[in-house]
Structure formats: C-alpha cells, structure tokens
Design an enzyme around this catalytic site. Structure first.
Site, short mmCIF file in Angstrom:
data_model
loop_
_atom_site.label_atom_id
_atom_site.label_comp_id
_atom_site.label_asym_id
_atom_site.label_seq_id
_atom_site.Cartn_x
_atom_site.Cartn_y
_atom_site.Cartn_z
N CYS A 33 59.45 -75.07 0.36
CA CYS A 33 58.53 -74.03 0.84
C CYS A 33 59.14 -72.63 0.71
O CYS A 33 60.24 -72.37 1.21
CB CYS A 33 58.21 -74.32 2.31
SG CYS A 33 57.28 -73.01 3.11
N TYR A 39 49.21 -68.33 -4.23
CA TYR A 39 48.43 -69.37 -3.51
C TYR A 39 46.94 -69.07 -3.61
O TYR A 39 46.12 -69.99 -3.74
CB TYR A 39 48.83 -69.42 -2.02
CG TYR A 39 50.14 -70.14 -1.79
CD1 TYR A 39 50.17 -71.49 -1.46
CD2 TYR A 39 51.36 -69.47 -1.88
CE1 TYR A 39 51.36 -72.16 -1.24
CE2 TYR A 39 52.56 -70.13 -1.68
CZ TYR A 39 52.55 -71.48 -1.36
OH TYR A 39 53.74 -72.14 -1.16
N1 GSH Z 1 52.63 -70.30 8.55
C1 GSH Z 1 51.96 -70.05 7.30
C2 GSH Z 1 52.89 -70.16 6.12
C3 GSH Z 1 53.84 -71.31 6.10
C4 GSH Z 1 53.32 -72.38 5.19
O1 GSH Z 1 52.26 -72.27 4.57
N2 GSH Z 1 54.07 -73.44 5.07
C5 GSH Z 1 53.61 -74.57 4.29
C6 GSH Z 1 54.63 -75.03 3.29
S1 GSH Z 1 54.92 -73.85 2.02
C7 GSH Z 1 53.34 -75.71 5.22
O2 GSH Z 1 54.15 -76.02 6.07
N3 GSH Z 1 52.20 -76.36 5.09
C8 GSH Z 1 51.82 -77.48 5.90
C9 GSH Z 1 50.40 -77.91 5.66
O3 GSH Z 1 49.73 -77.28 4.84
O4 GSH Z 1 49.98 -78.88 6.28
C10 GSH Z 1 50.68 -70.84 7.22
O5 GSH Z 1 50.23 -71.27 8.25
O6 GSH Z 1 50.08 -70.98 6.17
#
Ligand code: GSH
Length: 285
Positions: A40, A162
């Site tokens: 990530c 993204y």
């Molecule tokens: N906190 C942010 C950014 C952190 C984020 O997107 N992390 C990803 C990994 S790059 C994640 O943990 N995703 C878990 C999911 O989509 O279930 C969000 O809520 O989008």
C-alpha cells in the site's frame, strides 16, 4: 473490495473519509503499534518515515499479508500484539458498528486498546513533528510549500491513479489520466533542476516516491495509466532510483508484494487475478 459506495453517479471514484483522526500522542515505548502493508502506497509512506527518523524501537509494526480476502487484511498466524487474525477486528473493537473499509495504515493504542488513527496524511506529519525532528522532514519555514505540494501530489498523482483505475465511466477515466500525466510532466521539469522537490529531502519526496515505485509495475497496466511510463521521464526516473538507493526506501519497497496485492486482490479491475511477469526494470543507479 466494497467500492460501490465510493463510486459517484458520474462514474468517478470518491475515496471514503478517514474515520479515526486523532493526533498521535507523544512517543511512549511500546504504546503505539502500526499496521501496514508493503503493498500500500499510503502505508509505505509511514514505513519509510519510521526508518528515516529511526523510530523502529518506539513504533512497533505488524505487516499484513499482501493478499486481502473477503474479510480484508489478514495477519496469518495471528497478530503478535493483539492476537487477532484480521485488521477488521481492531476496527470493530474500536467502533462496534463501523461499516467503512478497514484500511492500512492505522495505529493501535496498546494501553487504551483502540485505534487512534487511520488518517494516512496525518500519521507521517505527526511522526515528523511530534516524535523526531532529525532529520527534519517538515521544516517550519517550508511547511506551507510542502502542504501545497502534498495537495498537488495527492490530487494530481497519488489519488489520481486510483481515480483512473477505479473509474466507471470513460469521461471520469479520461479526466483522471490527463491529470496524472500533466502532473508527471510538471514534476519532470521541476526535478530536472533539483535532486529533491525542495532543497532537501522532505515529507513530499516520501509521498511522491511511493506512487512512482508502483507506476510502471502496476499503475501503467492495472490502472490503465499508459500514456507514458515513469521510465520515459528521464529526470523523474533518475529521482525515483536515487531515493530507492536509500535504505529506508529500498528496505520498504517490495515489488513482488506490490504486484501480487493489486493484481490478485483488486478483482473488480483484474477479474482473472493473473499477475503480469513484467516489466523488466532496473532500479539500481
Ligand atoms: N484511509 C484511506 C487510504 C488508505 C487505503 O486506501 N488503504 C488501502 C490499501 S492501499 C486499504 O487498506 N484498503 C482496504 C480496503 O479497501 O478494504 C482510505 O480509506 O481509502
């Protein structure tokens, strides 16, 4: 991935707000524990800053498995600190009715047994201002400029890739990709004249690096950001490899985990789950 509610009516990807946004308290050995994934980009920022600032013994870390299953991020064999197998358990222990995604990076308070923050832009700034200021990655006199740069990086690149990859309409995709490559062109000019984004290594370089590290390996193909490669931008490519040569960057960059995570886990984008063999890319300088 439960992205449905993060897709707007016009097909744009709109990221969920961060739920836990408390500032990190002052360092207390053993108290705060970080959950991160090498895959990530938002989590790798924290891993890099933790190493650059020499905070490894003050801030423990659990690295989650790069492959998310239907219950989310997993810690095979159980997390040594809390005993749980899924990151979701820590979110639900903190807020029983929590319905958002269970994201890394996040920080657990081992005394109060709750998540303090999953606010990825804040975590690095807290470490840089409250935990250790040597080297100073967020110098007082540059803060306004770093904030403006970080904002531009987020909207033009870090999150824009993204927005391209998760877009559900051609117009939303076209708009996001244009933003990505405008930003790369702007950065190419800036970094042709300077080894860092500012006159020294700062928080902004960390934020830029984690997106560049994933660009040719993942975003080019998986998120269809394929107008040009990072390696087609001579100054940016040299800059990315220069940063990669520093241990805090190299030791937290795992291309195998990065590729397997995106291509296997994001089945909405890559239903076959096949991981490409390429690209052949030499990151050495
Ligand atoms: N906190 C942010 C950014 C952190 C984020 O997107 N992390 C990803 C990994 S790059 C994640 O943990 N995703 C878990 C999911 O989509 O279930 C969000 O809520 O989008």
């Amino acid at each position: 991935m439960r992205l449905g509610r993060e897709i707007a009516d016009d097909g744009r990807f709109v990221r969920q707000p961060n739920r836990f946004t408390e500032p990190l308290g002052p360092p207390e050995p053993g108290r705060y524990h970080l959950y991160a994934s090498y895959a990530c980009p938002w989590a790798q920022r924290v891993l890099i800053v933790r190493k650059l600032l020499g905070l490894e013994s003050l801030l423990g870390v659990t690295i989650v498995d790069p492959i998310r299953d239907e219950k989310g991020w997993r810690m095979p064999g159980g997390d040594p600190v809390t005993g749980v197998e899924y990151l979701a358990d820590l979110y639900l222990a903190t807020e029983p009715g929590y319905t958002g995604r269970h994201t890394v990076p996040c920080v657990w308070d081992t005394v109060e047994k709750r998540l303090v923050t999953n606010d990825f832009p804040r975590i690095t700034l807290d470490l840089e201002t409250r935990w250790n200021t040597t080297p100073d990655l967020y110098p007082e006199h540059l803060r306004a400029d770093i904030d403006a740069m970080n904002d531009r990086l987020y909207h033009g690149l870090n999150n824009a890739v993204y927005e391209a990859g998760f877009a559900r309409s051609q117009a939303a995709y076209d708009e996001a990709v244009a933003r990505v490559f405008d930003t790369l062109s702007w950065l190419e000019v800036r970094l042709a004249a300077s080894p860092y984004l500012f006159d020294r290594l700062t928080d902004s370089d960390v934020r830029l690096y984690t997106t560049l590290a994933r660009f040719d390996a993942v975003y080019y193909a998986h998120f269809k950001c394929s107008l040009r490669r990072l390696s087609d931008h001579p100054a940016l490519w040299a800059y990315a490899r220069r940063l990669h040569a520093m241990p805090a960057f190299a030791e937290t960059t795992d291309f195998d985990q990065i590729k397997r995570h995106y291509f296997i886990t994001q089945t909405n984008v890559n239903p076959s789950g096949i991981v490409p063999l390429g690209p052949e890319l030499d990151w050495s300088i």
